[in-house]
Design a protein around this motif. Structure first.
Motif, PDB file in Angstrom:
ATOM      1  N   SER A  27    -122.442 -10.404 -15.201  1.00 54.83           N
ATOM      2  CA  SER A  27    -121.455 -10.793 -14.009  1.00 54.83           C
ATOM      3  C   SER A  27    -120.972 -10.749 -12.987  1.00 54.83           C
ATOM      4  O   SER A  27    -120.286 -10.211 -13.335  1.00 54.83           O
ATOM      5  CB  SER A  27    -121.035 -12.070 -14.994  1.00 54.83           C
ATOM      6  N   LEU A  28    -120.704 -11.806 -11.622  1.00 56.59           N
ATOM      7  CA  LEU A  28    -120.259 -11.074 -10.718  1.00 56.59           C
ATOM      8  C   LEU A  28    -118.611 -11.169 -11.119  1.00 56.59           C
ATOM      9  O   LEU A  28    -117.757 -10.434 -10.893  1.00 56.59           O
ATOM     10  CB  LEU A  28    -120.313 -11.598 -10.079  1.00 56.59           C
ATOM     11  N   THR A  29    -118.392 -12.618 -12.200  1.00 58.45           N
ATOM     12  CA  THR A  29    -116.785 -12.299 -11.787  1.00 58.45           C
ATOM     13  C   THR A  29    -116.252 -10.967 -12.719  1.00 58.45           C
ATOM     14  O   THR A  29    -115.217 -10.255 -12.689  1.00 58.45           O
ATOM     15  CB  THR A  29    -117.226 -13.416 -12.602  1.00 58.45           C
ATOM     16  N   TYR A  30    -116.853  -9.949 -13.481  1.00 57.61           N
ATOM     17  CA  TYR A  30    -116.642  -9.066 -14.685  1.00 57.61           C
ATOM     18  C   TYR A  30    -116.304  -8.130 -13.071  1.00 57.61           C
ATOM     19  O   TYR A  30    -115.762  -7.222 -13.751  1.00 57.61           O
ATOM     20  CB  TYR A  30    -117.777  -8.986 -15.235  1.00 57.61           C
ATOM     21  N   GLY A  41    -125.720 -12.571  -9.684  1.00 58.28           N
ATOM     22  CA  GLY A  41    -124.830 -12.270 -11.210  1.00 58.28           C
ATOM     23  C   GLY A  41    -123.617 -13.197 -11.870  1.00 58.28           C
ATOM     24  O   GLY A  41    -123.595 -13.569 -11.742  1.00 58.28           O
ATOM     25  N   LEU A  42    -124.628 -14.656 -12.021  1.00 53.39           N
ATOM     26  CA  LEU A  42    -124.239 -15.959 -11.729  1.00 53.39           C
ATOM     27  C   LEU A  42    -125.476 -16.285 -12.927  1.00 53.39           C
ATOM     28  O   LEU A  42    -126.403 -16.362 -12.312  1.00 53.39           O
ATOM     29  CB  LEU A  42    -123.729 -16.968 -11.323  1.00 53.39           C
ATOM     30  N   ALA A  43    -125.228 -16.700 -14.054  1.00 59.30           N
ATOM     31  CA  ALA A  43    -126.050 -17.442 -14.834  1.00 59.30           C
ATOM     32  C   ALA A  43    -126.209 -18.212 -14.168  1.00 59.30           C
ATOM     33  O   ALA A  43    -125.432 -19.260 -13.704  1.00 59.30           O
ATOM     34  CB  ALA A  43    -125.962 -17.424 -16.410  1.00 59.30           C
ATOM     35  N   ASP A 103    -120.516 -22.111 -17.668  1.00 54.14           N
ATOM     36  CA  ASP A 103    -120.088 -21.783 -19.107  1.00 54.14           C
ATOM     37  C   ASP A 103    -119.181 -22.122 -19.034  1.00 54.14           C
ATOM     38  O   ASP A 103    -118.410 -21.342 -18.736  1.00 54.14           O
ATOM     39  CB  ASP A 103    -120.774 -20.643 -19.517  1.00 54.14           C
ATOM     40  N   LEU A 104    -118.238 -23.272 -19.623  1.00 54.98           N
ATOM     41  CA  LEU A 104    -116.731 -23.441 -20.523  1.00 54.98           C
ATOM     42  C   LEU A 104    -116.445 -22.660 -21.434  1.00 54.98           C
ATOM     43  O   LEU A 104    -115.272 -22.567 -21.712  1.00 54.98           O
ATOM     44  CB  LEU A 104    -117.054 -25.440 -21.305  1.00 54.98           C
ATOM     45  N   ARG A 105    -117.635 -21.343 -21.703  1.00 51.07           N
ATOM     46  CA  ARG A 105    -116.634 -20.811 -22.986  1.00 51.07           C
ATOM     47  C   ARG A 105    -116.340 -19.183 -22.004  1.00 51.07           C
ATOM     48  O   ARG A 105    -115.328 -18.532 -22.526  1.00 51.07           O
ATOM     49  CB  ARG A 105    -117.374 -19.772 -24.020  1.00 51.07           C
ATOM     50  N   CYS A 106    -116.630 -18.962 -20.344  1.00 54.46           N
ATOM     51  CA  CYS A 106    -115.875 -18.353 -20.237  1.00 54.46           C
ATOM     52  C   CYS A 106    -114.928 -18.885 -19.713  1.00 54.46           C
ATOM     53  O   CYS A 106    -114.039 -19.701 -19.583  1.00 54.46           O
ATOM     54  CB  CYS A 106    -117.015 -17.828 -18.680  1.00 54.46           C
ATOM     55  N   CYS A 107    -113.936 -17.354 -18.173  1.00 58.43           N
ATOM     56  CA  CYS A 107    -113.427 -17.876 -17.854  1.00 58.43           C
ATOM     57  C   CYS A 107    -112.957 -18.885 -16.612  1.00 58.43           C
ATOM     58  O   CYS A 107    -114.246 -18.934 -16.437  1.00 58.43           O
ATOM     59  CB  CYS A 107    -112.514 -16.622 -17.210  1.00 58.43           C
ATOM     60  N   LEU A 108    -112.072 -19.805 -16.757  1.00 62.81           N
ATOM     61  CA  LEU A 108    -111.890 -20.459 -15.178  1.00 62.81           C
ATOM     62  C   LEU A 108    -112.498 -20.372 -13.487  1.00 62.81           C
ATOM     63  O   LEU A 108    -113.213 -21.116 -13.451  1.00 62.81           O
ATOM     64  CB  LEU A 108    -110.691 -21.280 -15.439  1.00 62.81           C
ATOM     65  N   ALA A 147    -105.339 -12.480 -11.106  1.00 64.46           N
ATOM     66  CA  ALA A 147    -105.203 -11.534 -12.082  1.00 64.46           C
ATOM     67  C   ALA A 147    -104.950 -11.955 -13.564  1.00 64.46           C
ATOM     68  O   ALA A 147    -105.825 -11.701 -14.300  1.00 64.46           O
ATOM     69  CB  ALA A 147    -103.820  -9.979 -11.991  1.00 64.46           C
ATOM     70  N   ARG A 148    -104.394 -12.939 -13.244  1.00 63.20           N
ATOM     71  CA  ARG A 148    -104.189 -13.974 -14.661  1.00 63.20           C
ATOM     72  C   ARG A 148    -105.979 -13.896 -14.744  1.00 63.20           C
ATOM     73  O   ARG A 148    -106.230 -14.232 -16.294  1.00 63.20           O
ATOM     74  CB  ARG A 148    -103.393 -14.507 -15.133  1.00 63.20           C
ATOM     75  N   HIS A 149    -105.995 -14.959 -14.074  1.00 65.64           N
ATOM     76  CA  HIS A 149    -107.953 -16.039 -14.508  1.00 65.64           C
ATOM     77  C   HIS A 149    -108.709 -14.404 -14.636  1.00 65.64           C
ATOM     78  O   HIS A 149    -109.579 -14.196 -15.747  1.00 65.64           O
ATOM     79  CB  HIS A 149    -108.199 -15.511 -13.578  1.00 65.64           C
ATOM     80  N   LEU A 150    -108.566 -13.227 -14.072  1.00 68.06           N
ATOM     81  CA  LEU A 150    -109.035 -12.289 -14.337  1.00 68.06           C
ATOM     82  C   LEU A 150    -108.986 -10.680 -16.159  1.00 68.06           C
ATOM     83  O   LEU A 150    -109.763  -9.792 -15.873  1.00 68.06           O
ATOM     84  CB  LEU A 150    -109.631 -11.203 -13.209  1.00 68.06           C
ATOM     85  N   LEU A 151    -107.669 -10.968 -16.144  1.00 70.85           N
ATOM     86  CA  LEU A 151    -106.973 -10.318 -17.168  1.00 70.85           C
ATOM     87  C   LEU A 151    -108.449 -10.215 -18.457  1.00 70.85           C
ATOM     88  O   LEU A 151    -108.549  -9.570 -18.901  1.00 70.85           O
ATOM     89  CB  LEU A 151    -105.815 -10.617 -17.644  1.00 70.85           C
ATOM     90  N   PRO A 152    -108.618 -11.166 -18.509  1.00 69.44           N
ATOM     91  CA  PRO A 152    -109.390 -11.504 -19.654  1.00 69.44           C
ATOM     92  C   PRO A 152    -110.766 -10.847 -20.178  1.00 69.44           C
ATOM     93  O   PRO A 152    -110.842 -10.071 -20.866  1.00 69.44           O
ATOM     94  CB  PRO A 152    -110.005 -12.803 -20.143  1.00 69.44           C
ATOM     95  N   CYS A 153    -111.195 -10.295 -18.409  1.00 67.79           N
ATOM     96  CA  CYS A 153    -112.225  -9.760 -18.094  1.00 67.79           C
ATOM     97  C   CYS A 153    -111.742  -8.256 -18.579  1.00 67.79           C
ATOM     98  O   CYS A 153    -112.479  -7.773 -19.028  1.00 67.79           O
ATOM     99  CB  CYS A 153    -112.941  -9.656 -16.876  1.00 67.79           C
ATOM    100  N   VAL A 154    -110.558  -8.175 -18.009  1.00 67.50           N
ATOM    101  CA  VAL A 154    -110.501  -6.301 -17.536  1.00 67.50           C
ATOM    102  C   VAL A 154    -110.314  -5.781 -19.651  1.00 67.50           C
ATOM    103  O   VAL A 154    -110.313  -4.943 -19.196  1.00 67.50           O
ATOM    104  CB  VAL A 154    -109.362  -6.489 -16.390  1.00 67.50           C
TER     105      VAL A 154
END
Length: 981
Positions: free
Chosen positions: A454-457, A499-501, A506-511, A777-784
């Protein structure tokens, strides 16, 4: 009478000799502890198996006691073992030696790789230690040491305890212990010598044998032979020909034109320095007898190559720098920064001296002003792009945190559709999520991150790399600013975000991922609407409304009149394809009489006949065999509006609003009305598609369980189906009934939108623009973290280390618990990052050892497997036995490593060149010993002799010695007979 007249002159002093002194109370307390722990009598265990000291389970229990106001800690250390059968114990064990005395002679566990120092020195399976409770306290004076030893001796004698009891004396770092063990008629004294410098006469076996024999003082003339165990330890620090194989990342390749290089979508991996600092080789002679071997200050028979046992341990570098760990750690530091993007990049970015361009915040108001120039010149995107130019003009190219090459490479990586002249519009919206069975699906679901394609990742990984290599926090702020501008551009120009479904957030993903998906939903709706408007204009559709529609113009508000001219031939199309542009208007027809009888008033007056005359609109398809209850017409499924997509913060906000309405009747009613917006829309669509329908018809389609059918016999005796609404539908002031009475027959395309894409898109864009780098950074830390775990799994797959597999599972389990909830604690996040770094270091160690032992260069499959097994054991075990000692495959490699290190230290030619040298004389001159002097020498001397008299009982005697460069220690256990002396 003098005594009576002067009572002060005489003093009567009474001494109570029955009162216990502090010393007696201390002894009594020691005895109580020994009794509480049931350490009374002799409990014999099984004979010690080989290696049990390392592989077995050790446990301990502690208690505190006081000598006056000085606090001591009493600790019982013991190996967990089953006791042998105790039947007939009294008869058999009368004269048996205490268990610890027998253990002194056991040779199965000499030199354990991991054990308490007293276990290593004396070979004990159970003992008690009395030590000062505070680390700073120490028993230094000789009188105090003797007092404590006396106390121990009395306590052991009074209780009959046969477990050795040690007292720690001097400073803790010296590890000095003295102790005693008592049995029936026997006693063992544990004594110790600790020196900084090794006396020259005791650096070899013969000198230590002299000490041992003089200490025993055995009166027998032919002294029984002494059993000897020797271990020499050699340290290898110089890995001559093995440079550390980790390649540093090529930063220039990042902007070399090829998208990727060390790709922006991949994380680096590996240690920057060799994670293995030393190799320790222990050569052991476990069973020697005095006289067989010569080892003195002139000559020694102890050749490491001839040692029957070799064992190896590796010393790991302290906290080696690891690339992946550093990447994630540096990104985590951004989470703690407080600055906003404006503060980082400078507040003056949008200021301009002249009046050419206003502040970007006035872009929207500018659109509403009368303008002599065409409207497209004043669009928000033009304002934004002009502002971007001003940013560059103010900041200057050299001051820009990211240079253009890096920035363009990243943007091309994030938005590959921008490379083609024509954007990939519809195909850019990907829906290639992993299947729900795969582990990858579970990972992003567990971590609440985003799919790995995905684009976010990708954005998370790019920001991570920018933060580490290109400008740090400023670079992060710059890239984010460019990203937000790109989002604005795509929204205004109807370009879907790649890069987005597709589908709702999708509520399972980060905000942040949900927000981008929401923006994509808005772009899809707007794009569909704009395309519809273009086709309508090109088809030149007239704005006449069909006369038989039966609608009353005065009953229609502006919302319901939109797009009336677009209804022809559009039955069955989805809501997204209908135009709802604010720029279109519809005329009300002058002949309003034909619309009468269609309002809510006529509905109440039995206007079903009039409704039946309406032309059906917005039909999707026929619903099986169902027919309308009143006129028998087929029941049609209407085209309905899609429910508004929601992100988790909007859902939370909505639930808070609904909760605040309270439990009152009015609040409950209002809550129900708010929740029934979608229901009302569907009812209106149903009425438009099925003229002449009733609430029962709608319920049969929408909620079949609420329409109950029963077989009944009519007047003629025929069995017929009779249906009625369920009990909940008949409740007075039911919301469904109220909504049905309010609903008008309006097809979905002319209804007020449930989802206002313009407003929602602007909200998302505002949300993105307001994010500080720390929030981002807090939003994306789970992706990292997700990416780091995937990277570790990928690298582990190449090495196949079983222990690492277990640790990765633990990390995933831990991370899913921490990351699944909003705002996790910093400490828990640090723990996860630390675990990932540890695994990275472990894999790096495995690679380092494989390179050093040349597992890839083995030609024979069997040898390669043996070496790989050996390397794996080195990582997981404290000490590994070398099969075949110096003659085995691993042993030969270790020998070669030492030889090359020695030659390098002596500046001698390598082994291969030495072989090619001419004469034997030349070789001898250049010869260097294969091994350095031993870094440590350990000896254990044992014997069984009668002490103190020739007729005393023969008892075990033992002395352990260790000699290193700066340390010399003797630990002796000398037993004597207390009955016959």
């Amino acid at each position: 009478m003098a005594a009576d007249s002067e009572p002060e002159s005489e003093v009567f002093e009474l001494t109570d000799f029955t009162t216990a002194s502090e010393w007696e109370r201390f002894i009594s307390r020691v005895e109580e502890v020994l009794n509480d722990w049931k350490l009374i009598g002799n409990s014999l265990g099984k004979p010690l198996e080989k290696g049990i000291f390392t592989s077995g389970t050790w446990e301990e229990k502690s208690d505190d006691i006081f000598f006056a106001d000085f606090k001591f800690s009493v600790t019982h250390h013991y190996l967990v073992q089953e006791s042998i059968d105790k039947e007939g114990k009294d008869e058999v064990l009368e004269d048996v030696l205490p268990q610890s005395m027998q253990d002194l002679l056991c040779m199965n566990n000499d030199f354990p790789p991991r054990a308490h120092c007293l276990v290593r020195w004396y070979g004990l399976r159970e003992f008690v230690v009395l030590a000062p409770a505070a680390n700073s306290d120490a028993v230094l004076s000789e009188s105090k040491c003797n007092l404590l030893l006396s106390s121990v001796s009395i306590a052991l004698g009074n209780t009959g305890c046969q477990v050795p009891l040690f007292v720690q004396i001097h400073h803790k770092w010296r590890r000095m212990y003295v102790g005693e063990c008592q049995g029936p008629g026997v006693r063992t004294d544990f004594e110790m010598v600790h020196l900084r410098k090794v006396p020259n006469q005791y650096t070899h076996l013969s000198g230590l044998l002299d000490i041992f024999k003089s200490k025993i003082g055995c009166p027998l003339t032919p002294l029984p032979p002494v059993s000897i165990a020797i271990r020499l330890t050699y340290v290898l620090q110089d890995w001559q020909q093995y440079f550390w194989p980790q390649q540093p990342p090529d930063i220039d390749a990042l902007v070399g034109g090829e998208v990727g290089g060390l790709e922006f979508g991949k994380l680096p991996f590996g240690a920057c320095e060799d994670p293995i600092s030393e190799l320790h080789l222990a050569t052991t002679w476990p069973h020697l007898t005095e006289g067989i071997i010569v080892d003195n200050d002139v000559y020694s028979d102890l050749d490491p190559l001839q040692a029957p046992h070799w064992s190896v341990r590796v010393r790991k570098a302290d906290n080696p720098q690891c690339l992946l760990g550093d990447f994630v750690t540096e990104f985590f530091k951004v989470c703690r920064r407080k600055e906003s993007t404006d503060e980082i990049l400078g507040r003056s970015t949008f200021e301009e001296e002249g009046r050419e361009i206003a502040d970007i915040t006035h872009a929207l108001s500018k659109l509403t002003e009368p303008a002599p120039v065409p409207i497209h010149k004043l669009s928000v995107s033009n304002m934004v792009h002009t502002a971007k130019k001003k940013i560059k003009k103010h900041r200057g190219v050299e001051e820009s945190p990211l240079n253009n090459d890096v920035l363009n490479t990243i943007l091309l990586f994030l938005f590959p559709d921008a490379a083609s002249e024509k954007p990939l519009d519809g195909t850019s919206s990907m829906d290639n999520n992993p299947s729900s069975e795969s582990e990858e699906y579970n990972l992003y679901n567990q971590f609440k991150s985003a799919p790995s394609d995905s684009l976010t990742y990708k954005l998370a990984l790019c920001l991570c790399m920018i933060n580490f290599y290109h400008g740090g926090l400023k670079g992060v702020a710059h890239l984010w600013q460019e990203f937000v501008l790109e989002m604005r551009f795509r929204w205004e120009n109807d370009y879907l975000i790649p890069g987005l479904a597709s589908g709702p957030p999708d509520l399972r993903c980060c905000l942040l991922h949900q927000k981008l998906q929401m923006l994509n939903c808005c772009i899809e709706r707007k794009k569909a609407r704009d395309e519809k408007r273009k086709t309508s204009i090109s088809d030149n559709v007239t704005n006449t409304y069909p006369r038989d529609a039966g609608r009353s113009g005065d009953q229609l508000g502006p919302d319901n009149l939109k797009d009336m001219d677009k209804e022809k031939g559009e039955v069955g199309k989805s809501w997204d394809s209908w135009s709802d542009s604010e720029e279109e208007f519809f005329e009300c027809l002058s002949d309003t009489e034909e619309f009468k009888g269609n309002g809510p008033e006529s509905g109440k007056k039995g206007g079903l006949k009039e409704m039946a005359n309406l032309k059906p609109e917005g039909r999707l398809n026929q619903h099986g065999k169902l027919t309308l209850l009143h006129n028998g017409e087929p029941l049609y499924i209407p085209v309905t509006q899609e429910p508004a997509p929601m992100t988790e913060d909007l859902l939370e906000e909505q639930s808070e609003v609904l909760a605040k309405l309270g439990t009152s009747a009015e609040g409950a009613h209002l809550r129900a009305r708010m929740q029934s917006a979608c229901l009302l829309s569907d009812m209106e669509s149903f009425k438009a598609a099925n003229p002449g329908c009733c609430l029962e018809d709608f319920v049969r389609w929408y909620s079949p369980r609420d329409y109950i059918e029963e077989e009944v016999i009519d007047e003629k005796g025929n069995t017929v189906l009779k249906g009625e609404l369920s009990a909940r539908m008949k409740i007075p002031s039911n919301m469904w009934v109220e909504a049905w009475e309010t609903a008008k027959p309006v097809p979905a395309r002319r209804q007020r939108r449930l989802f206002d894409d313009t407003r929602e898109a602007e909200k998302v864009l505002h949300y993105l623009a307001m994010q500080k780098p720390a929030d981002l950074a807090r939003h994306l830390l789970p992706c990292v973290i997700h990416a780091a775990v995937l990277k570790v799994k990928e690298e582990e797959g190449l090495e196949n280390i079983s222990s690492v597999k277990k640790i990765i599972k633990q990390i995933i389990s831990h991370s899913s618990k921490v990351l699944h909830f909003p705002n996790p604690e910093d400490k828990k996040l640090e723990e996860i990052i630390h675990q990932i770094t540890n695994v990275e270091a472990l894999i790096a160690r495995a690679r380092s050892l494989k390179a050093k032992f040349g597992t890839e260069r083995c030609e024979q499959e069997e040898e390669r497997e043996d070496l790989e097994r050996f390397v794996s054991c080195l990582l997981e075990q404290p000490e590994v036995l070398v099969v075949g000692a110096g003659r085995g495959h691993a042993g030969r490699i270790i020998h070669k490593l030492f030889v090359n290190a020695q030659r390098a230290a002596a500046m001698a030619p390598p082994e291969e060149e030495q072989k090619r040298m001419g004469s034997a004389e030349e070789r001898r001159q250049n010869s260097v010993s294969d091994f350095p002097p031993p870094a440590g020498r350990e000896l254990i001397l044992r014997t069984t002799v009668p002490r103190p008299a020739p007729y005393s009982r023969a008892l075990p005697q033992r002395m352990y010695s260790v000699l290193t460069k700066e340390d010399f220690r003797l630990a002796g256990a000398f037993s004597s007979d207390t009955s016959f002396f």
